[in-house]
Design a protein around this motif. Sequence first.
Motif, short mmCIF file in Angstrom:
data_model
loop_
_atom_site.label_atom_id
_atom_site.label_comp_id
_atom_site.label_asym_id
_atom_site.label_seq_id
_atom_site.Cartn_x
_atom_site.Cartn_y
_atom_site.Cartn_z
N CYS A 37 20.92 40.92 41.36
CA CYS A 37 20.09 41.01 42.57
C CYS A 37 20.78 41.80 43.68
N PRO A 38 20.03 42.29 44.66
CA PRO A 38 20.61 43.08 45.75
C PRO A 38 21.67 42.34 46.56
N SER A 39 21.58 41.01 46.62
CA SER A 39 22.53 40.23 47.42
C SER A 39 23.85 39.99 46.71
N ALA A 40 23.89 40.18 45.39
CA ALA A 40 25.06 39.79 44.59
C ALA A 40 26.26 40.66 44.90
N ASN A 41 27.44 40.11 44.67
CA ASN A 41 28.69 40.86 44.77
C ASN A 41 29.47 40.71 43.47
N MET A 42 30.60 41.38 43.37
CA MET A 42 31.35 41.35 42.12
C MET A 42 32.01 40.00 41.87
N LEU A 43 32.09 39.16 42.91
CA LEU A 43 32.70 37.84 42.74
C LEU A 43 31.72 36.85 42.10
N GLY A 44 30.43 37.11 42.22
CA GLY A 44 29.45 36.14 41.76
C GLY A 44 29.32 34.96 42.70
N LEU A 45 29.83 35.11 43.92
CA LEU A 45 29.81 34.06 44.94
C LEU A 45 29.26 34.68 46.21
N ASP A 98 38.63 40.46 32.72
CA ASP A 98 39.19 39.15 32.41
C ASP A 98 40.41 38.87 33.27
N SER A 99 41.21 39.91 33.50
CA SER A 99 42.38 39.79 34.35
C SER A 99 42.81 41.19 34.78
N LEU A 100 43.60 41.24 35.84
CA LEU A 100 44.11 42.50 36.37
C LEU A 100 45.62 42.44 36.50
N LYS A 101 46.27 43.58 36.47
CA LYS A 101 47.70 43.64 36.74
C LYS A 101 47.94 43.44 38.23
N ALA A 102 49.09 42.90 38.55
CA ALA A 102 49.38 42.56 39.94
C ALA A 102 49.28 43.76 40.88
N ARG A 106 42.38 46.64 42.98
CA ARG A 106 41.20 45.78 42.99
C ARG A 106 41.54 44.34 43.38
N CYS A 107 42.78 43.94 43.14
CA CYS A 107 43.19 42.58 43.53
C CYS A 107 43.06 42.40 45.04
N LYS A 108 43.50 43.40 45.81
CA LYS A 108 43.38 43.33 47.27
C LYS A 108 41.92 43.32 47.68
N GLY A 109 41.10 44.12 46.98
CA GLY A 109 39.68 44.14 47.30
C GLY A 109 39.01 42.81 47.04
N ILE A 110 39.37 42.16 45.94
CA ILE A 110 38.80 40.85 45.62
C ILE A 110 39.22 39.82 46.67
N GLN A 111 40.50 39.85 47.07
CA GLN A 111 40.96 38.93 48.11
C GLN A 111 40.22 39.17 49.42
N ALA A 112 40.01 40.44 49.77
CA ALA A 112 39.30 40.77 51.01
C ALA A 112 37.85 40.29 50.96
N ASP A 132 45.18 33.31 39.09
CA ASP A 132 46.08 34.01 38.17
C ASP A 132 45.48 35.32 37.67
N ALA A 133 44.20 35.30 37.33
CA ALA A 133 43.56 36.49 36.77
C ALA A 133 43.57 37.66 37.74
N PHE A 134 43.37 37.37 39.04
CA PHE A 134 43.25 38.44 40.03
C PHE A 134 44.37 38.40 41.07
N HIS A 135 45.40 37.57 40.83
CA HIS A 135 46.59 37.52 41.70
C HIS A 135 46.19 37.28 43.16
N LEU A 136 45.31 36.30 43.36
CA LEU A 136 44.89 35.96 44.71
C LEU A 136 46.06 35.35 45.48
N THR A 137 46.10 35.57 46.77
CA THR A 137 47.27 35.18 47.56
C THR A 137 46.98 34.11 48.60
N SER A 138 45.72 33.92 48.95
CA SER A 138 45.41 32.99 50.03
C SER A 138 44.15 32.21 49.71
#
Length: 295
Positions: A37-45, A98-102, A106-112, A132-138
């Motif tokens: 849908c138009p509202s969706a993002n890559m996080l699914g949230l 499934d997972s990204l390298k540290a 894209r890890c920073k983009g996902i966190q943002a 762990d999969a996306f090396h989230l920091t906060s």
Amino acid sequence: MRDYAKVGPKFWIGDTGKALRKAGPDVLVVAMYLMTCPSANMLGLYYLPLPTLAHETGIPFEGALKALQRCCEVGFCSYDEDAEVVWVHQMARFQVADSLKAGDNRCKGIQADYDALPANRFLTPFFCLYVDAFHLTSCRGEGRANEAPSKPLRSQEQEQEQEQEQDKEQQGASSGDDAPNRSDPIPYSQIVRGYNSAMVNLPKVRELTPARKSAIRTAWHGSKGRQSLAFWTAFWAECAATKFLNGAGPYTGEHANWRPDFDYLIRSKTVTKVYEKAMDRMERAQRGDGEAAAA
């Protein structure tokens, strides 16, 4: 609005896809809509008011609501009615990887993107599932202190009432082996709720029986490190990230039709096996909070 969304062919033949298909065409339409849908993002949230869901799918409001409820019941997604936020549990894995390298940008983009989400009750479960999969920091909390708790969808109200009754039962108990005491309080219902939130592909716990309380108590007293809700949040996240424990398998031979459940995961032997990884996960999450506070 995203330019495109990825939907894998396995959507139609996986266990969740089959369950959605059996539930009827409206449920399939809603599930596909939630991924594209138009509202969706890559996080699914993301933010999705129910009237928007009904309008854009062309399904009458009550039918769209029932279809969304069914999507929640089979473990495809969860909906926070108070915040008007939907979480498609595995969508980030399909839309990103499934997972990204540290070192992947894209890890920073996902966190943002995660940091920019509106307050909702899925922020902590999402972080624990993907840290762990996306090396989230906060890790963000479930909302501001002055916000009212999220309302469940109508089909979940009975389950919520049951949990409240269990909490009252615990608070009112003053004697007996199953009653918590001041020197050693055990948050039985909160541990169960953590399982129900994280283990979306396994059977939900609907009764907190004396036997289950006994198993929780044994696991809780296994070591000092287990005696906090932070540990149990990390424990369920570790189970959710482990294919053998989260229901993904593979399960072969005489165990081909077997799946883990709450009673299996809460066994002392199982908790002991997962303990060290869960402690590592908890410490990483706590370090992330500390680093964010110091920044």
